[in-house]
Design a protein around this motif. Structure first.
Motif, PDB file in Angstrom:
ATOM      1  N   TYR A  63       1.653   2.767  -3.615  1.00 30.29           N
ATOM      2  CA  TYR A  63       0.537   2.951  -4.628  1.00 30.29           C
ATOM      3  C   TYR A  63       0.843   4.328  -5.173  1.00 30.29           C
ATOM      4  O   TYR A  63       0.549   4.377  -6.340  1.00 30.29           O
ATOM      5  N   THR A 101      -8.188   0.501  -1.108  1.00 34.03           N
ATOM      6  CA  THR A 101      -8.081   1.704  -1.200  1.00 34.03           C
ATOM      7  C   THR A 101      -9.054   2.425  -0.020  1.00 34.03           C
ATOM      8  O   THR A 101      -8.813   3.755   0.244  1.00 34.03           O
ATOM      9  N   MET A 122      -2.442   6.422   1.790  1.00 38.95           N
ATOM     10  CA  MET A 122      -3.444   6.000   0.972  1.00 38.95           C
ATOM     11  C   MET A 122      -4.538   7.129   0.829  1.00 38.95           C
ATOM     12  O   MET A 122      -5.350   7.457  -0.251  1.00 38.95           O
ATOM     13  N   ASN A 179      -6.000   8.894  -2.587  1.00 40.73           N
ATOM     14  CA  ASN A 179      -7.598   8.874  -2.813  1.00 40.73           C
ATOM     15  C   ASN A 179      -8.023  10.238  -3.274  1.00 40.73           C
ATOM     16  O   ASN A 179      -8.662  10.252  -4.306  1.00 40.73           O
ATOM     17  N   LYS A 200       0.887  -1.343   0.041  1.00 38.85           N
ATOM     18  CA  LYS A 200      -0.142  -0.062  -0.004  1.00 38.85           C
ATOM     19  C   LYS A 200       0.778   1.117   0.055  1.00 38.85           C
ATOM     20  O   LYS A 200       0.365   2.250  -0.689  1.00 38.85           O
TER      21      LYS A 200
END
Length: 210
Positions: free
Chosen positions: A141, A163, A180, A184, A138
């Protein structure tokens, strides 16, 4: 009103309706017995990957984080005639398991597994991408998103799994969830894409490049 995730038996119900064949059911069962079996894609997620790959007429697909190959099988089954899937998997043991599962599913001839850090593999990947799936470490990402988006064709699609991080992105109290949550927000505001974060499983972000 109860959240769907709180409804007893709902996951089993969704699995029954996801269209699993015997191969996917075996991969799902055997992966679930591994120490990190919870990392695998859910059957309804896998079915969605197949549909999305078909929708964009995928000839070139990339998967970042292959684990035991469940998601890869689903993507490969959604490829257009002559299409290819390149999987980046860091762990050689998982890569070996995935290769066996892909072969048993009859899609090994249209897939390539690259073992090693995905960010390095993506740096040398020169083909234009129709469909990309990210289900890996993660904290990586943001780097994967930035590496994939320029290679994604207009109208191409990228899907990022997990997510929501169990809902922890709402408060984002540690570095992992903060990273994260920031991604987003960045994707939602990126003028280069259309996107939606859906509450399927642990959250899936679907991105379409404009």
């Amino acid at each position: 009103m109860s959240r769907t995730s709180d409804i007893p038996g709902l996951t089993d119900y969704l699995t029954r309706l996801a269209g699993q064949d015997d191969t996917l059911a075996r991969v799902n069962r055997e992966t679930g017995e591994l120490p990190h079996g919870g990392m695998q894609s859910r059957p309804d997620q896998g079915a969605l990957l197949t549909i999305l790959a078909k929708t964009v007429g995928t000839r070139t697909a990339v998967e970042v984080g292959t684990f035991t190959g469940y998601g890869a099988i689903c993507i490969a089954r959604g490829l257009a005639d002559g299409g290819r899937l390149t999987c980046f998997e860091y762990d050689p043991e998982y890569a070996e398991i995935a290769r066996g599962n892909l072969d048993s599913a009859g899609v090994g001839d249209r897939t390539t597994i690259v073992v090693g850090p995905a960010i390095e593999g993506l740096a040398t990947f020169t083909e234009e991408i129709d469909f990309a799936y990210v289900d890996a470490d993660k904290p990586g990402y943001p780097g994967y998103y930035d590496a994939l988006l320029p290679k994604l064709r207009s109208g191409g699609m990228m899907v990022l799994d997990n997510t929501l991080l169990g809902g922890r992105v709402i408060e984002a109290g540690d570095d992992r969830t903060r990273t994260m949550a920031e991604l987003n927000t960045r994707i939602a505001n990126d003028p280069a894409v259309d996107s939606v974060l859906i509450g399927l499983a642990d959250g899936m972000t679907i991105v379409r490049k404009r």
